[in-house]
Design an enzyme around this catalytic site. Structure first.
Site, PDB file in Angstrom:
ATOM      1  CB  THR A  35     -22.708 -53.674 -23.517  1.00 14.11           C
ATOM      2  OG1 THR A  35     -24.140 -53.559 -23.516  1.00 14.11           O
ATOM      3  CG2 THR A  35     -22.271 -54.331 -24.818  1.00 14.11           C
ATOM      4  CE  LYS A  67     -26.429 -53.931 -26.662  1.00 17.26           C
ATOM      5  NZ  LYS A  67     -26.153 -53.348 -25.346  1.00 17.26           N
ATOM      6  CE  LYS A  71     -18.801 -51.126 -23.866  1.00 13.38           C
ATOM      7  NZ  LYS A  71     -19.784 -50.855 -22.801  1.00 13.38           N
TER       8      LYS A  71
END
Length: 301
Positions: free
Chosen positions: A96, A171, A246
Site C-alpha cells: 500500500t 485502496k 499511514k
C-alpha cells in the site's frame, strides 16, 4: 514474455510470508527475499526458496510480487531488481503506497522492458493466512488474465479497478471511508454513553438503521455487541492504528495532489496520526473510541 512459472516474492513479513506460502501450497515454485532473518526462516519452512538478495530472488522468475512497507522502499527495490529480471517479467506490487509511487514503479518497470501492475490488498493478516484477500488490481486489460491467475491462490476476490495506479486509488479511497466511519461510530457510542444509552441499545438500532456500516457491525469499537471484534480482546489488532494513520496519510497526499475538497477525510487523517503518535499505533484502529472517551471526560470536567 518469460516462460518461467517461478514466482519471486520480495517482502516476506506478516503479510508477504503467508501470501508466499499460499503460492507454494498451490504448487508454484517460489523464490523469495526479506531483510529480516525471522521472516526468511518462516518462509523457508513454508517451502519458499529464500535467496541472499532481492536481485538473486528475481533471477529467472516469470513474475515478481512485492509486499513492502512504503513507496520509497518499493522504488529502491525496483531499482535493484529490474535489471536482474528476465525480459518481460510481470511485476505485481501488493504494497500500500501512494498512487504516484505506484505509477512511478510501473513506469520504471515498463521502461526496463517488463510488465507491471499494482494490486494492494484488503483482509489483513488473517486474510493473508487463509488465502482470502481482496486484491484491488490496477493494470492494462492485456495483463488482467495473467495477473489474476497469479493472485488467485492468495485471493478470495480480485477486482480490476482500472489502469496502473487504480488499485492503489481504490485502496486509499476505501480506507478514507473506513477511518472516517470508525471515528463517527466511536463518537456516537461515547455520546450515547453520556446520554444514558447502553452500547447494546445503540447497536441494535444503528445496525439495522441508516447508521449501519462495517465499522459498527464487524469491527465494533466497544466490547459486547460484536463478540469477534478486537474490542473484546483489549483492542489487539486487527488493523493497527499505525497502519490506518499511514493509509490516511496516503489519502491526504492524494487529496492535496489532486486538489480534492475532502474536509472529513483530512480531519480523519489528523485524528489518526495523533492517535498513533499518542500510544495507539500498536492497538486496533477501533481503539480510538477510548481516546474520544478520555477527551470527552476532560472536556466535561
Amino acid at each position: 514474455m518469460s516462460t518461467s512459472t517461478t514466482v519471486a516474492f520480495i517482502g516476506l513479513g506478516n503479510m508477504g510470508g503467508p501470501m508466499a506460502a499460499n503460492l507454494v501450497a498451490a504448487g508454484r515454485d517460489v523464490t523469495g527475499f526479506d531483510v529480516g532473518q525471522e521472516a526468511c526462516d518462516r518462509a523457508r519452512e513454508a517451502g519458499v526458496d529464500v535467496k541472499g538478495s532481492a536481485a538473486e530472488a528475481v533471477h529467472g522468475a516469470g513474475s515478481v510480487v512485492t509486499m513492502l512497507p512504503n513507496g520509497a522502499l518499493l522504488l529502491s527495490v525496483y531499482d535493484e531488481v529490474l535489471a536482474a529480471a528476465a525480459p518481460s517479467t510481470l511485476f505485481v506490487d501488493c504494497s500500500t503506497v501512494a498512487v504516484s509511487d505506484a505509477r512511478t514503479a510501473a513506469d520504471r518497470a515498463v521502461a526496463a522492458g517488463h510488465r507491471a501492475a499494482d494490486a494492494p490488498v484488503s483482509g489483513g493478516v488473517g486474510g493473508a493466512e487463509a488465502g482470502t484477500l481482496t486484491f484491488m488490481l490496477g493494470c492494462d486489460d492485456a495483463l488482467l488474465e495473467e495477473a489474476t491467475a497469479l493472485l488467485d491462490p492468495m485471493a478470495g476476490r480480485v477486482v480490476h479497478c482500472g489502469a496502473s495506479g487504480a488499485g492503489q486509488a481504490a485502496k486509499i479511497c476505501n480506507n478514507m471511508v473506513l477511518g472516517a466511519s470508525m471515528i463517527a461510530i466511536s463518537e456516537a457510542f461515547v455520546l450515547g454513553e453520556k446520554l444514558g444509552l447502553t452500547h447494546q441499545a445503540f447497536f441494535d438500532v444503528a445496525s439495522t438503521a441508516s447508521g449501519q456500516c462495517w465499522a459498527l457491525t464487524t469491527n465494533c469499537p466497544v466490547p459486547g455487541p460484536v463478540p469477534t471484534s478486537p474490542a473484546n480482546r483489549d483492542w489487539k489488532p486487527g488493523f493497527a492504528g499505525a497502519l490506518m494513520a499511514k493509509d490516511l496519510g496516503l489519502a491526504r497526499r492524494a487529496v492535496e495532489e489532486s486538489g480534492t475538497d475532502a474536509a472529513v477525510g483530512t480531519l480523519a487523517e489528523e485524528l489518526y496520526r495523533r492517535f498513533a503518535d499518542e500510544g495507539g499505533a500498536g492497538l486496533d484502529f477501533s481503539a480510538i473510541v477510548n481516546t474520544i472517551r478520555e477527551r470527552s471526560a476532560t472536556a466535561a470536567g
